[in-house]
Each structure stands twice: as C-alpha cells, then as structure tokens.
Design a protein around this motif. Structure first.
Motif: not given
Length: 629
Positions: A112-128
């Motif tokens: 919900g917090y990162m919704h529609k962020d351009e780097g959404f996929g990259k963020f979750f890659a780093y997060f995982n």
C-alpha cells in the motif's frame, strides 16, 4: 525433512528477490507487467519463509531437537574449514520466527505504501533480499556465514536508504550508513580472526568454538570479545558508531520499519547473545557493553526530546531501546535482552508504519509541527500510534513494560545501580518524548477547525492492527513469576545460560512501581508542556539538543575533513612533489643519458671504424703494459 527446511526459510525470500529483480529488468523495456505480480511475489515469499519457520518451531517443541543442515564445504585450507551450514536451535528459530512474521507484515504494508511507485518491483527485490540476508545471519552455524548475512543487510540498507537516488541527500545518507558500518564490520572480522588464532582450531562452528575456548588465553578472548562488540556498535547504532541511524530515515518508511524492528539493528544484540559462551568468561567486557548500552540509551533519549522529524524521533528511540537490550545481554541476562528485542519488534514496527500512514495522509510531510497544523483524521492509524507510544513508554500491561522492567531489574540485581539509575531516567525521557510526539500530533490545538478524514488502504491498516495485538499482549509470553507467569521466553532460551533474578517479591514489586512512576511522570511532563503547545511557534524546540549536540559536525571536522586534508596532502605533496618528482627526475636522467649514448650511434661507418681502431689500440696498449713489453 525438517532439517532440509532450514535452507528453504532463507531461499523463500531469496527466490522472491531474484524473481522480482528479473521481472523488474524485463519490465524496464516492456512495461507490460502489472504491479500486482511484484506485490504477490514480494509478499508471498516472506510468508512462505514464516510458514517453514513455524513448522521447524513446532517440530522442535514436540521433539526437543536441534537441527543442522550442511549445504557444502566452502573452504578447506590447512587447519581452516568453513562450511556453508545452517543451525536451527532455540535461539536461531526464536529470532527467525519474529523476523519472518513481522517482516511479512511489513511487506504487506509496503504494497500500500509503495503503490504506483516507479521502482515498485525493484523495491520488493531489495526488500526480499534484505529479509533473506537477515535470515542467513540468524541461522548461520558459524561466524563466517553469519558475516555474509551481516554484510548482506548492510548492502541492502545502502540500496534502500538511497532508493530515491535523485535526491543527493539520500545518497549521502546511504554512503554514511555504509561507511560507518564498515568501521564496525572491520572490528567484527578482526574479532573472528583473533578468535580463530586464539582457539587453534580450524572448525569455526559456534559449537566447536565453545568447546575449544579453554585453548585460548584470557587476553586474546578479551580482545576478541571487544572487537566483536565493535561490530555490534556499528550495526546496532551504539555510541560512537550511531550517527548513521537517523540519516537512514531517508529511505521509504517500510524500510525504516524493517531496519528498526526485525532486521539489521537487532543483529548486534543477537551476535552478543550467540557468543554468550565467550562473554561469560570475560565479564569485564560484558560490563563495558552494558555501560555503552546505558549511555547510548540516555544520549539518544535526550536528543529525541527536541527532534521535529517524526521518523528521526523514532530512529533515536530505536537507538535508545537497543541500549536497553545491550544492558541486558552485557550483564549476562541474554534471554532478557532478547525478550526486549522480541517485544520491540512489534511496537517499533507499528510505530514506524503508523508514522508512514500519517506521512502519506499529509503528502509526505514529516515535521510533526507542520503535520499538527494540517491535522487529518486517520482513526486506525491514530489508535495504533497511541498503542505503540504506550508500549514503548513502559506502561503495564503493554509489552514494553515487561521486557524493559526485566532489564532494569537485572541491573538492580547485579548491583549496577548506576546503570539502573540511567535506565530509570531514560524511561522517564522515553515516556516524555513519545507522548510529546503524540500530544503534538493529536492533541495540541490548531487553527484548522475542520479535520479531514483520510481513507487508509487495508494493506496498511490490517498489518497495523495485527502488530497492535502483539504490542499489547507479547509481554505475557515472559511474564515473571511474581505476576503469576512462567518465564516462557527464558525457558525456551535456556541454552544461553542466562543469569536469573533472585529477588524477593516485595523488591520486584517496588522496582515495578518505581518504573511505572517514572513513566507516568514523563507522560505528565509531556502533557503539561505539549497538550496546549503553540504548534505554530516551535522556536523553543531549537538549541544544542535539537542540533544533536553537533556530533555530526564534530565527526565531520575530526574524521571527514581531516581525511580530506590528509588525502589532499598525499595527492598534492607526497604524490606529485615527492614521488612524481623522483620518478620523473629519474626518467629524465635516463633520457639524458640515452641522448649522450645516442650520439655514438650516428650511422657513420667511418665514425664506427675510428672507435674500433681506438678500442683495439687501447687493448694493445693495455697488453703491452701488463706484459712488460
């Protein structure tokens, strides 16, 4: 089967990171993948990791077993053997349980917090990847594999702090976190090397190290224990290696929650507890750790009383609470310190996530006075913020009371009355600055009569409510006997050989009452000053404390600027004027010599014949003279 699950606890978020990273690179060109794909992978991966951890935990409870899983032998040179091996014992699974559980909730919140962020996929890659690195750290069977996870969380924190790298300040904050942590990490690896030479054994598993400690001299053990703690100072932001933590708030709020609640900063406390067998024999170092923790807790609490950025207030509160944890493990009450790690994970994750919800509602404003001036209605977020503030302030029956009170009781029991007094005053300050935050945000009068209701996504509110339940009730898992409990966490972590409290019930009751009175006094002081505070005129919040005692500026002058001057001197004087002049001067001499010799090689045959004649004549003259002819 259950042994094999250890590596899958790590592989679940690691595979999530690989998949999200691959899809993100694909999506850069194609732009055809939906955001839902990244969020499903990013949230399911840590949940699977939690399920695997839960299965191992249940099996351990039923069979009273410890699991080892060897993947391969990484290095075998002479006496040194390093195996890629994981350990599932009571301590590692205890940590993995709440790391994966709280981490999964933060991942859901991040959707919900990162919704529609351009780097959404990259963020979750780093997060995982961040979560996978922390799990490598806690499940490692030896300090070398632990160090891989240790460095992994450092790299991921760097990537996530500078996630919005278009802003120069974010990049500088990430660089600062990375460099300060490298100082601590250098101490850590030196500590492991010292320990290796001290015990004289090549198998560096924790079990082997413990079994062979008798081979080492006390001096080397003290040195090793101190160096290992230097690593903990950096990773867990204790004096003097703490300055990176407030600046780390430059990253998105979900990463702040993950760093402060379930990963990275708790690694130092875990490491000291993992090496409990080492610190038991060097109690002087343990006492040093406890005092560093006490002064860090106090120093951070003082600074937090004047901060205006909501996330930095929470960052300093993390540093302060980590100080309490180090008091516990430093004094030998390892399970007590880890219990505070456990309860802190719930209320600190919730506080950061609630702060993030409010920041989103106010268009990413983080100054608490400006947020108060444009107050909005977010009922669930506000409720969870209140629960977190009460829990961290140590008000019973919320979880923070039981874990923090146990640490203060341990200090009193050990006769460390100075540490106990510092801890009590810090408890007063904690209640003061946290309720200062709450009163300014929700109570202090503002000129805006109409408060706008802001809808908050369920991916944000549901994780908050789950954490609120934990913040309220988690303390009952280690309820002391004086209150009718059975010390469940202490019992589970019995392998650590933690010290036990042996005080009369009347003494325990008195210490609890005193602790609560200090917290109530802090709340009252905050109410008197800030419940009717003029939020439009916060100039009184400036000064020495608000500027963090200018420690960053001092560090900049002493370390950064001096390093620049030394580098400039080496570059301009040593390199250019000494080394370059010597090398170039030598080269010029060889060139000049070559020019002289080159005159002899002018391609004139008669000139060469003359030299041959002169040479042969000289030889004949020498022979005549030497033969006496």
């Amino acid at each position: 089967m259950h042994t094999d699950l250890l590596v899958w606890i790590i592989l679940a978020p690691l595979l999530g990171a690989i998949l999200n990273g691959g899809f993100y690179f694909y999506n850069i060109k194609k732009r055809s993948l939906p955001q839902r794909l990244f969020s499903l992978i990013g949230t399911i991966a840590p949940i699977i990791g939690f399920i695997f951890t839960l299965i191992v935990f249940i099996n351990m409870v039923n069979n009273n077993a410890t699991y080892h899983q060897t993947i391969f032998t990484w290095l075998e040179v002479d006496k040194l053997t390093i195996e890629m091996k994981f350990l599932g014992d009571n301590l590692s699974i205890f940590m993995a349980m709440f790391v994966t559980f709280v981490g999964s909730l933060i991942h859901i919140y991040a959707v919900g917090y990162m919704h529609k962020d351009e780097g959404f996929g990259k963020f979750f890659a780093y997060f995982n990847l961040f979560l996978a690195s922390m799990l490598i750290l806690v499940l490692a069977d030896n300090p070398i594999i632990l160090f891989i996870g240790w460095e992994g969380v450092g790299v991921c924190s760097y990537l996530l702090i500078k996630f919005y790298y278009g802003n120069k300040e974010n990049v500088l904050a990430a660089n600062k976190a990375f460099i300060v942590n490298r100082v601590g990490d250098f101490g850590f690896i030196l500590g492991v090397i010292t320990l290796f030479f001290a015990i004289g054994q090549g198998n560096l598993s924790f079990t082997s190290i413990e079994a062979n400690l008798g081979n080492a001299s006390t001096e080397l053990l003290i040195l090793s224990g101190f160096l290992l703690f230097v690593g903990a100072m950096g990773k867990s932001a204790q004096i003097p290696l703490y300055t990176w933590l407030p600046d780390a708030m430059a990253g998105p709020t979900p990463i702040s929650a993950l760093i402060h609640a379930a990963t990275m900063v708790t690694a130092g406390v875990y490491m000291v507890a993992r090496f409990h067998f080492l610190y038991e024999g060097i109690e002087g170092v343990g006492t040093f750790i406890a005092y560093i923790g006490a002064f860090s807790a106090l120093f951070a609490a003082i600074i937090a009383t004047k901060q205006q950025d909501i996330k930095k207030i929470l960052a300093y509160s993390t540093m302060s609470q980590l100080g309490y944890m180090f008091i516990g493990v430093g004094l030998g009450f390892y399970s007590t310190g880890l219990f505070h790690v456990f309860t802190h994970a719930f209320f600190k994750a919730m506080l950061f996530m609630a702060a993030g919800g409010m920041i989103m509602a106010q268009h990413h404003e983080q100054n608490i006075f400006k947020m108060a001036q444009h107050r909005v209605s977010t009922p669930i977020v506000g409720f969870c913020m209140l629960v977190g503030v009460i829990a961290i302030s140590g008000i019973p029956p919320f979880s923070g009371f039981f874990s923090k009170d146990a640490i203060l009781g341990a200090a009193f029991h050990e006769g460390q009355y100075g540490i106990w007094a510092i801890g009590m005053f810090t408890a007063f300050l904690t209640a003061f600055y946290m309720f200062r935050l709450y009163f300014i945000l929700f109570v202090a009068p503002n000129k805006n009569n109409s408060t706008q209701y802001i809808y908050t996504s369920k991916t944000i509110t549901l994780p908050l409510l789950v954490l609120a339940v934990g913040a309220i009730s988690a303390g009952f898992l280690n309820l002391p006997e004086v209150l009718g409990g059975h010390h469940l966490v202490d019992t589970w972590l019995a392998q650590l050989d933690s010290k036990e409290l042996h005080m009369s019930h009347s003494t325990e009751y008195i210490l609890m009452v005193v602790s609560v009175l200090f917290a109530v006094a802090g709340i009252y002081a905050a109410y008197k000053k800030y419940a009717n505070f003029d939020i439009y005129n916060p100039e009184s919040e400036q000064g020495l404390v608000a500027n963090k005692f200018y420690v960053d500026e001092i560090y900049n002058i002493v370390f950064v600027q001096s390093a620049k001057k030394i580098s400039t001197f080496i570059d301009k004087v040593v390199d250019e004027k000494i080394i370059d002049n010597f090398i170039m001067g030598s080269c010029n001499q060889f060139i000049n010599l070559g020019k002289v010799v080159g005159r002899l090689q002018n391609a004139n045959v008669r000139f060469y014949g003359l030299f041959m004649l002169v040479g042969m004549s000289a030889i004949f003259i020498y022979l005549f003279i030497s033969l006496g002819l």
